[in-house]
Design a protein around this motif. Structure first.
Motif, short mmCIF file in Angstrom:
data_model
loop_
_atom_site.label_atom_id
_atom_site.label_comp_id
_atom_site.label_asym_id
_atom_site.label_seq_id
_atom_site.Cartn_x
_atom_site.Cartn_y
_atom_site.Cartn_z
N TYR A 75 9.56 -7.52 -30.42
CA TYR A 75 9.78 -8.98 -30.36
C TYR A 75 10.51 -9.36 -29.07
O TYR A 75 10.19 -10.36 -28.43
CB TYR A 75 10.57 -9.46 -31.57
N GLN A 76 11.48 -8.53 -28.69
CA GLN A 76 12.24 -8.79 -27.47
C GLN A 76 11.30 -8.78 -26.25
O GLN A 76 11.39 -9.64 -25.37
CB GLN A 76 13.32 -7.72 -27.32
N TRP A 94 1.16 -8.04 -37.87
CA TRP A 94 1.05 -9.36 -38.51
C TRP A 94 2.43 -9.94 -38.84
O TRP A 94 2.63 -11.14 -38.88
CB TRP A 94 0.24 -9.23 -39.81
N LEU A 95 3.39 -9.02 -39.07
CA LEU A 95 4.75 -9.46 -39.42
C LEU A 95 5.32 -10.41 -38.37
O LEU A 95 6.19 -11.23 -38.67
CB LEU A 95 5.67 -8.25 -39.56
N THR A 96 4.85 -10.28 -37.14
CA THR A 96 5.32 -11.15 -36.05
C THR A 96 5.20 -12.62 -36.45
O THR A 96 6.07 -13.43 -36.15
CB THR A 96 4.46 -10.90 -34.78
N LEU A 97 4.10 -12.94 -37.13
CA LEU A 97 3.85 -14.34 -37.51
C LEU A 97 4.35 -14.68 -38.90
O LEU A 97 4.62 -15.85 -39.18
CB LEU A 97 2.34 -14.65 -37.45
N ILE A 98 4.43 -13.68 -39.78
CA ILE A 98 4.62 -14.05 -41.19
C ILE A 98 6.00 -13.75 -41.76
O ILE A 98 6.28 -14.15 -42.88
CB ILE A 98 3.54 -13.40 -42.10
N ASN A 99 6.87 -13.10 -41.01
CA ASN A 99 8.17 -12.85 -41.65
C ASN A 99 9.35 -13.55 -40.99
O ASN A 99 10.50 -13.24 -41.29
CB ASN A 99 8.45 -11.35 -41.85
N ILE A 107 6.31 -19.27 -31.29
CA ILE A 107 5.00 -18.85 -30.76
C ILE A 107 4.03 -20.02 -30.81
O ILE A 107 3.30 -20.29 -29.85
CB ILE A 107 4.47 -17.63 -31.55
N LYS A 108 4.02 -20.75 -31.91
CA LYS A 108 3.10 -21.90 -32.06
C LYS A 108 3.44 -22.96 -31.01
O LYS A 108 2.54 -23.55 -30.40
CB LYS A 108 3.22 -22.44 -33.49
N GLU A 109 4.72 -23.22 -30.81
CA GLU A 109 5.11 -24.25 -29.85
C GLU A 109 4.82 -23.82 -28.41
O GLU A 109 4.53 -24.66 -27.55
CB GLU A 109 6.59 -24.60 -30.02
N TRP A 110 4.89 -22.53 -28.13
CA TRP A 110 4.57 -22.04 -26.78
C TRP A 110 3.08 -22.23 -26.52
O TRP A 110 2.66 -22.61 -25.43
CB TRP A 110 4.95 -20.55 -26.69
N GLY A 111 2.26 -21.97 -27.59
CA GLY A 111 0.81 -22.14 -27.51
C GLY A 111 0.07 -20.94 -28.06
O GLY A 111 0.10 -19.87 -27.44
N LEU A 112 -0.58 -21.11 -29.20
CA LEU A 112 -1.28 -19.99 -29.83
C LEU A 112 -2.74 -20.38 -30.06
O LEU A 112 -3.05 -21.18 -30.94
CB LEU A 112 -0.61 -19.62 -31.16
N VAL A 128 1.87 -0.59 -40.63
CA VAL A 128 1.77 -2.04 -40.47
C VAL A 128 0.36 -2.46 -40.09
O VAL A 128 -0.37 -1.72 -39.42
CB VAL A 128 2.75 -2.57 -39.39
N GLN A 129 -0.01 -3.64 -40.52
CA GLN A 129 -1.33 -4.21 -40.20
C GLN A 129 -1.18 -5.07 -38.95
O GLN A 129 -0.21 -5.82 -38.84
CB GLN A 129 -1.77 -5.07 -41.39
N CYS A 130 -2.14 -4.94 -38.03
CA CYS A 130 -1.97 -5.59 -36.71
C CYS A 130 -2.99 -6.69 -36.45
O CYS A 130 -4.02 -6.80 -37.12
CB CYS A 130 -2.10 -4.54 -35.61
N CYS A 131 -2.68 -7.49 -35.45
CA CYS A 131 -3.60 -8.55 -35.01
C CYS A 131 -3.43 -8.72 -33.50
O CYS A 131 -2.48 -8.19 -32.91
CB CYS A 131 -3.30 -9.85 -35.74
N ILE A 132 -4.36 -9.44 -32.89
CA ILE A 132 -4.24 -9.77 -31.46
C ILE A 132 -3.88 -11.24 -31.35
O ILE A 132 -4.62 -12.10 -31.83
CB ILE A 132 -5.57 -9.51 -30.72
N LEU A 133 -2.74 -11.52 -30.74
CA LEU A 133 -2.34 -12.91 -30.47
C LEU A 133 -2.85 -13.29 -29.09
O LEU A 133 -2.60 -12.56 -28.12
CB LEU A 133 -0.81 -13.06 -30.50
#
Ligand SMILES: C[S@@+](CC[C@H](N)C(=O)[O-])C[C@H]1O[C@@H](n2cnc3c(N)ncnc32)[C@H](O)[C@@H]1O
Length: 148
Positions: A75-76, A94-99, A107-112, A128-133
């Motif tokens: 995250y850092q 996925w935890l990046t977005l959901i926890n 992240i949403k305000e920066w632009g996703l 962990v389950q992953c995604c591409i942002l």
């Protein structure tokens, strides 16, 4: 196995590279590891440091799969990269977005622009389950959710 050692499989690298916008020249891969993402980025001018925290400057894009042991480090790195570019393609849990409501909002305000779900087989043995942002600074539209 620790997630810190999960190098990005070639097919996932290709998927990430396909998201790089036209007219991109300079790219930062902040934590290159074995270099799978760097190798997939062929003709771009790629900066791939041994120590990301020693790097400064601005880049047309950041393409990354940071270490997540502990999670806070990943995250850092993401937050620091948000100050170094206007375009980020990041393989993240996925935890990046959901926890964390705070992180989701940041992240949403920066632009996703989109979130691409990766099947569990992408990182066999990972817990962990992953995604591409796909992040674009200033993007205010709806976020697309993609399966591959
Ligand atoms: C999850 S692996 C992904 C490697 C590569 N980015 C890829 O996509 O295949 C994360 C990598 O970050 C590297 N790493 C950890 N801390 C780092 C730092 N401060 N600077 C640069 N690389 C780092 C580790 O060596 C590890 O190989």
């Amino acid at each position: 196995m620790d997630f810190i050692n999960f190098q990005t499989p070639e097919w996932v690298c290709k998927e990430m590279v396909s998201l790089i916008p036209p007219n991109t020249r300079t790219i930062l891969e902040p934590t290159p590891g074995a270099g799978n993402l760097v190798n997939a980025m062929g003709d771009y001018v790629v900066t791939a440091p041994d120590d990301f925290f020693a790097v400064t400057g601005r880049y047309d894009a950041v393409v990354m799969n940071p270490p997540f042991s502990p999670m806070a480090v990943g995250y850092q790195i993401l937050y620091r990269c948000m100050g170094m570019t206007d375009t980020i393609i990041a393989l993240m849990p996925w935890l990046t977005l959901i926890n964390s409501e705070r992180r989701t909002k940041d992240i949403k305000e920066w632009g996703l622009r989109s979130v691409t779900h990766l099947p569990r087989r992408a990182f066999q043995g990972a817990r962990v389950q992953c995604c591409i942002l796909f992040m674009k600074r200033g993007y205010e539209g709806r976020t697309e959710f993609l399966f591959i």
